[in-house]
Design a protein around this motif. Structure first.
Motif, PDB file in Angstrom:
ATOM      1  N   UNK A  97       1.199   4.692  -4.071  1.00 45.54           N
ATOM      2  CA  UNK A  97      -0.160   4.492  -4.564  1.00 45.54           C
ATOM      3  C   UNK A  97      -0.079   4.273  -6.076  1.00 45.54           C
ATOM      4  N   UNK A  98       0.151   3.028  -6.458  1.00 46.30           N
ATOM      5  CA  UNK A  98       0.360   2.710  -7.869  1.00 46.30           C
ATOM      6  C   UNK A  98      -0.912   2.944  -8.684  1.00 46.30           C
ATOM      7  N   UNK A  99      -2.083   2.828  -8.046  1.00 46.54           N
ATOM      8  CA  UNK A  99      -3.333   3.046  -8.780  1.00 46.54           C
ATOM      9  C   UNK A  99      -3.494   4.492  -9.222  1.00 46.54           C
ATOM     10  N   UNK A 100      -2.714   5.397  -8.634  1.00 51.32           N
ATOM     11  CA  UNK A 100      -2.758   6.808  -9.054  1.00 51.32           C
ATOM     12  C   UNK A 100      -1.791   7.079 -10.204  1.00 51.32           C
ATOM     13  N   UNK A 101      -1.062   6.025 -10.629  1.00 47.99           N
ATOM     14  CA  UNK A 101      -0.060   6.134 -11.707  1.00 47.99           C
ATOM     15  C   UNK A 101       1.147   6.970 -11.296  1.00 47.99           C
ATOM     16  N   UNK A 102       1.494   6.944 -10.016  1.00 49.00           N
ATOM     17  CA  UNK A 102       2.647   7.706  -9.540  1.00 49.00           C
ATOM     18  C   UNK A 102       3.938   7.246 -10.204  1.00 49.00           C
ATOM     19  N   UNK A 103       3.964   5.988 -10.672  1.00 49.12           N
ATOM     20  CA  UNK A 103       5.161   5.446 -11.321  1.00 49.12           C
ATOM     21  C   UNK A 103       5.522   6.216 -12.590  1.00 49.12           C
ATOM     22  N   UNK A 129       0.224   0.799  -1.483  1.00 41.56           N
ATOM     23  CA  UNK A 129      -0.859   1.223  -0.590  1.00 41.56           C
ATOM     24  C   UNK A 129      -2.190   0.515  -0.833  1.00 41.56           C
ATOM     25  N   UNK A 130      -2.304  -0.275  -1.937  1.00 41.97           N
ATOM     26  CA  UNK A 130      -3.561  -0.994  -2.166  1.00 41.97           C
ATOM     27  C   UNK A 130      -3.273  -2.469  -2.398  1.00 41.97           C
ATOM     28  N   UNK A 131      -4.220  -3.317  -2.032  1.00 46.04           N
ATOM     29  CA  UNK A 131      -4.022  -4.763  -2.067  1.00 46.04           C
ATOM     30  C   UNK A 131      -3.748  -5.278  -3.479  1.00 46.04           C
ATOM     31  N   UNK A 132      -4.511  -4.788  -4.445  1.00 44.64           N
ATOM     32  CA  UNK A 132      -4.341  -5.256  -5.822  1.00 44.64           C
ATOM     33  C   UNK A 132      -2.936  -4.945  -6.336  1.00 44.64           C
ATOM     34  N   UNK A 133      -2.465  -3.712  -6.079  1.00 42.58           N
ATOM     35  CA  UNK A 133      -1.128  -3.332  -6.510  1.00 42.58           C
ATOM     36  C   UNK A 133      -0.050  -4.113  -5.781  1.00 42.58           C
ATOM     37  N   UNK A 154       2.964   8.126   2.354  1.00 39.02           N
ATOM     38  CA  UNK A 154       2.167   7.648   1.224  1.00 39.02           C
ATOM     39  C   UNK A 154       2.403   8.603   0.057  1.00 39.02           C
ATOM     40  N   UNK A 155       2.996   8.083  -1.006  1.00 40.49           N
ATOM     41  CA  UNK A 155       3.309   8.897  -2.178  1.00 40.49           C
ATOM     42  C   UNK A 155       2.266   8.631  -3.251  1.00 40.49           C
ATOM     43  N   UNK A 156       1.577   9.688  -3.669  1.00 36.55           N
ATOM     44  CA  UNK A 156       0.473   9.524  -4.602  1.00 36.55           C
ATOM     45  C   UNK A 156       0.350  10.727  -5.518  1.00 36.55           C
ATOM     46  N   UNK A 157      -0.276  10.525  -6.669  1.00 37.05           N
ATOM     47  CA  UNK A 157      -0.648  11.664  -7.499  1.00 37.05           C
ATOM     48  C   UNK A 157      -1.883  12.328  -6.891  1.00 37.05           C
ATOM     49  N   UNK A 158      -2.000  13.643  -7.070  1.00 36.99           N
ATOM     50  CA  UNK A 158      -3.143  14.357  -6.521  1.00 36.99           C
ATOM     51  C   UNK A 158      -3.411  15.629  -7.288  1.00 36.99           C
ATOM     52  N   UNK A 159      -4.458  16.335  -6.880  1.00 40.26           N
ATOM     53  CA  UNK A 159      -4.848  17.580  -7.544  1.00 40.26           C
ATOM     54  C   UNK A 159      -3.943  18.739  -7.159  1.00 40.26           C
ATOM     55  N   UNK A 174       0.935  12.139   3.820  1.00 41.06           N
ATOM     56  CA  UNK A 174       0.596  11.946   2.417  1.00 41.06           C
ATOM     57  C   UNK A 174       1.382  12.957   1.588  1.00 41.06           C
ATOM     58  N   UNK A 175       2.231  12.445   0.710  1.00 39.37           N
ATOM     59  CA  UNK A 175       3.017  13.295  -0.194  1.00 39.37           C
ATOM     60  C   UNK A 175       2.294  13.292  -1.532  1.00 39.37           C
ATOM     61  N   UNK A 176       1.532  14.337  -1.766  1.00 38.82           N
ATOM     62  CA  UNK A 176       0.697  14.420  -2.957  1.00 38.82           C
ATOM     63  C   UNK A 176       1.433  15.156  -4.067  1.00 38.82           C
ATOM     64  N   UNK A 177       1.423  14.578  -5.261  1.00 41.65           N
ATOM     65  CA  UNK A 177       2.192  15.102  -6.396  1.00 41.65           C
ATOM     66  C   UNK A 177       1.253  15.478  -7.532  1.00 41.65           C
ATOM     67  N   UNK A 178       1.320  16.730  -7.964  1.00 41.63           N
ATOM     68  CA  UNK A 178       0.551  17.192  -9.117  1.00 41.63           C
ATOM     69  C   UNK A 178       1.510  17.531 -10.249  1.00 41.63           C
ATOM     70  N   UNK A 179       1.090  17.233 -11.476  1.00 50.23           N
ATOM     71  CA  UNK A 179       1.918  17.516 -12.662  1.00 50.23           C
ATOM     72  C   UNK A 179       3.316  16.904 -12.550  1.00 50.23           C
ATOM     73  N   UNK A 180       3.400  15.750 -11.886  1.00 47.43           N
ATOM     74  CA  UNK A 180       4.664  15.021 -11.716  1.00 47.43           C
ATOM     75  C   UNK A 180       5.760  15.873 -11.069  1.00 47.43           C
TER      76      UNK A 180
END
Length: 202
Positions: A97-103, A129-133, A154-159, A174-180
């Protein structure tokens, strides 16, 4: 003769004590978890936790490889909500999920995950995970819907850092990542996978 005998006995005791001390030192760094034996080693000054995979993987592939973790798997606080299962005979899709800035969290964990999948006999296909990205990075669009018959991560930033199996699509996680905490999350997923392979609970 007596002095020679006592000297020999003394040397044997010393050597045996050294071997015993070495054996205790090595064994004290081993522990069993999720059906695997882990050992604490050091890469320079950095502690790592290793285990060996031997036998047959979930795809039937013969495996003989070493898994390296940067964190003690027993101390992970990343929750796993659901059960880790893989769809056999299909690749595993990793969707970012590049829109979450996971990179921003770096590539090290992704390299580790790729090696883990290869070691356990799964082909891994990366996508966005998104069309634009997907258009921007010229990668395939991968979602839980368009690849629903295969295992999708699905790897994404999250709360909150956690791993969650979707109720409406049990093949999707969904693999949610907080504080990197991306290394912690990916390693937790790898260990949960090992537990699944060995029919052990976390």
């Amino acid at each position: 003769r007596k002095q020679g005998t006592w000297l020999l006995v003394f040397l044997i005791v010393i050597i045996a004590s050294l071997f015993l001390s070495f054996w205790i030192s090595v064994e004290s760094k081993k522990f069993d978890y999720v059906g695997m034996t882990f050992q604490k080693e050091y890469f320079g000054q950095i502690p790592i936790f290793t285990t060996h995979l031997q036998g047959y993987g979930p795809t039937g592939q013969v495996i003989n490889s070493k898994i390296n973790l940067r964190n003690d798997p027993r101390k992970s606080e990343v929750p796993v909500v659901g059960t880790i299962n893989y769809v056999k005979d299909k690749p595993v899709y990793l969707s970012l999920n590049m829109s979450s800035n996971i990179y921003e969290c770096g590539p090290i964990a992704l390299i580790s995950l790729g090696q883990f999948m290869s070691n356990t006999g799964f082909e891994i296909v990366t996508g966005i995970s998104d069309e634009e990205g997907a258009k921007e990075y010229e990668k395939p669009l991968v979602t839980c819907e368009n690849q629903g018959e295969a295992t999708v991560l699905v790897l994404t930033k999250g709360d909150k850092s956690e791993i969650r199996q979707l109720e409406d699509n049990p093949n999707c996680y969904v693999l949610s990542v907080n504080n990197c905490e991306i290394v912690e999350v990916v390693e937790r997923f790898e260990v949960a996978s090992l537990a699944s392979f060995n029919d052990k609970g976390l």
